[in-house]
Design an enzyme around this catalytic site. Structure first.
Site, PDB file in Angstrom:
ATOM      1  N   LYS A 241       0.844  -1.199   0.000  1.00 25.64           N
ATOM      2  CA  LYS A 241       0.000   0.000   0.000  1.00 25.64           C
ATOM      3  C   LYS A 241       0.880   1.250   0.000  1.00 25.64           C
ATOM      4  O   LYS A 241       1.921   1.255   0.647  1.00 25.64           O
ATOM      5  CB  LYS A 241      -0.880   0.030   1.265  1.00 25.64           C
ATOM      6  N   ARG A 315     -10.311 -11.435   0.929  1.00 25.38           N
ATOM      7  CA  ARG A 315     -11.164 -12.418   0.256  1.00 25.38           C
ATOM      8  C   ARG A 315     -10.520 -13.807   0.254  1.00 25.38           C
ATOM      9  O   ARG A 315     -11.208 -14.812   0.206  1.00 25.38           O
ATOM     10  CB  ARG A 315     -11.507 -11.930  -1.155  1.00 25.38           C
TER      11      ARG A 315
END
Ligand code: BES
Ligand code: ZN
Ligand code: ZN
Length: 465
Positions: A241, A315
């Protein structure tokens, strides 16, 4: 803060008075002279009269009451008064929520702790019967669960990693007579949970699968599995990130923390439901052992996943945890998952609303109704056949990111759908709490940071089963 229910005038230090619909009924001249009009979040302390006046523009709206009461308790906390009375003719639970949630602060890391005495708050009602007493106790239990969830989420990532999350789960189990299983990486490996394992591989903290179970004394009418994303930190992994986006990623454990919070309240509610709380506690880091874009992972149900972005890690963890829930628990009636899954959800609906997804439109809407009733904003984000095609992979069964920039909350939800068994398709809801779980400024009766998103909406749903 000590909350007490009373029917008598308590002679407390201060009285808190809600000015409803901007109609000032007492001390009108004085209030007008200082410019008080009774707008929402407007609050004055009249020290000599020992009164706190606070605006409540829409007393029919429970949220307006909660915000007013929260504003007043903050005012009281800024004084040395030790006790206060507040009258509640109806909506008792809203008064309690306003007080309990509005009073929350997170001071663990302040070297100078506030030494003020705990305040005694008296909620004055017309009479106390069994129902009122029950509402009082249950609402406090729910608020405690919300505030516990906030504490977990607000805690720094070096003080709250998977093993600590597991220890907190064990503590909750002991205090509430729940069954508790903590499964380690050996278990994950033996059971083919390679997607979850891959995400945690570069961390110095070993991943943990937490499984709490509540079985009611009465025969259970429904069996429910709650699955939470417990990323104790999400650096993004090798798809690192940018610096500004990494700040606040301690909050990526919000889904798992909400599941633990719900489990901490469930026995106090005495509902005829069997509830399983499952949390994938994992840290997503970088390093020589990190999983990579281009890796292909085989999930617990045999589905192969092409990794194209290691920052779409939630996920992967949820995929295996959802499989675990369906393999280990027979005859489920509902499966809910909670996750700070996508920035796209925040872009789409803003910071204060959760995205509700799943194949069962009716169930989605019913859940949203209860969520709004509980005071948590939520909206449906519908699946569709076109977006479903965007997560296809050329080399594996599915890709962990879509090939389009748009609709990222929905494509993430549809990714998870690949891990829901056919017989459970209509029983599953995915709740993307990326917006409300953690906000870096106070809003309504929520303080800065974690809000405990997911807890109240779920309990309200269970109560109405
Ligand atoms: N934990 C983040 C999602 C998130 C973002 C939560 C902002 C709260 C606030 C998640 O793991 C993530 O990084 N998702 C990516 C997915 C993308 C790579 C497809 C995102 O949303 O950018
Ligand atoms: Zn991520
Ligand atoms: Zn994440």
């Amino acid at each position: 803060m000590n909350l007490n229910l009373t029917t008598k005038n308590t002679g407390a230090d201060v009285e808190i008075i809600l000015v409803k619909n901007k109609k000032i009924k007492s001390d009108a001249k004085l209030l007008e002279s200082i410019g008080f009009t009774g707008k929402d979040e407007e609050c004055v302390l009249l020290p000599e009269l020992k009164k706190i006046y606070v605006g409540c523009e829409e007393p029919k709206d429970k949220e307006s009451i909660k915000i007013a009461v929260a504003t007043a308790i903050k005012k009281l906390n800024s004084t040395n008064f030790k006790s206060a009375t507040i009258k509640s003719k109806d909506n008792l639970s809203s008064y309690i929520e306003g007080l309990e949630l509005g009073n929350y602060t997170f001071t663990k890391y302040k070297s100078k702790q506030d030494e003020k005495d705990e305040k005694n708050i008296y909620i004055q009602v017309e009479n106390i019967d069994k129902d009122i007493q029950k509402e009082f106790e249950e609402t406090i239990a729910i608020c405690d669960a919300v505030n516990l969830t906030k504490d977990f989420v607000n805690t720094a990532p070096d003080d709250f990693f998977p093993d600590i999350m597991a220890k907190e789960a064990i503590k909750i189990a002991k205090e509430n007579s729940l069954e508790c299983k903590i499964l380690d990486e050996d278990y994950l490996e033996k059971n083919g949970m390679n997607a979850m394992l891959a995400v945690g591989r570069a961390s110095r903290h070993k991943s943990k699968l937490i499984h709490l179970t509540y079985k009611p004394k009465k025969k259970a009418k429904y069996k429910i599995a709650l699955v939470g994303k417990g990323l104790t930190y999400d650096s993004g992994g090798l798809s690192l990130k940018p610096a500004d986006f990494m700040v606040s990623m301690k909050s990526d454990k919000s889904g798992g923390s909400a599941v633990l919070g719900i489990m901490s309240a469930i026995s106090a509610l005495d509902l005829p439901i069997e509830v399983h709380g499952i949390v994938g506690a994992v840290e997503n880091m970088i390093g020589g052992d990190a999983y990579k874009p281009d890796d292909v992972l085989v999930a617990k149900n045999g589905t192969t996943i092409e990794v194209r972005n290691t920052d779409a890690e939630g996920r992967l963890v949820l995929a295996d945890c959802l499989c675990y829930a369906q393999d280990e628990i027979k005859d489920l009636d509902y499966i809910f998952d909670y996750a700070t899954l996508t920035g796209a959800c925040v872009v789409g609906v803003g910071h204060y609303t959760s995205g509700i997804m799943g194949n069962n439109t009716q169930l989605n809407h019913k859940f949203i109704e209860h969520s709004l009733e509980a005071g948590e904003l939520a909206t449906t984000l519908p699946f569709n056949r076109y977006l479903r095609k965007t997560i296809k992979s050329e080399i594996a069964d599915i890709s962990n990111i879509a090939n389009t920039r748009y609709g990222g909350a929905i494509t993430a939800g549809m990714f998870l759908d690949n891990f829901i068994k056919d017989k459970n398709k209509d029983k599953w809801i995915h709740i993307d709490i990326a917006g409300p779980a953690y906000v870096e400024s106070a809003w309504g009766y929520n303080s800065v940071g974690a809000s405990g998103a997911g807890v109240r909406m779920s309990i309200e749903f269970f109560k109405n089963l």
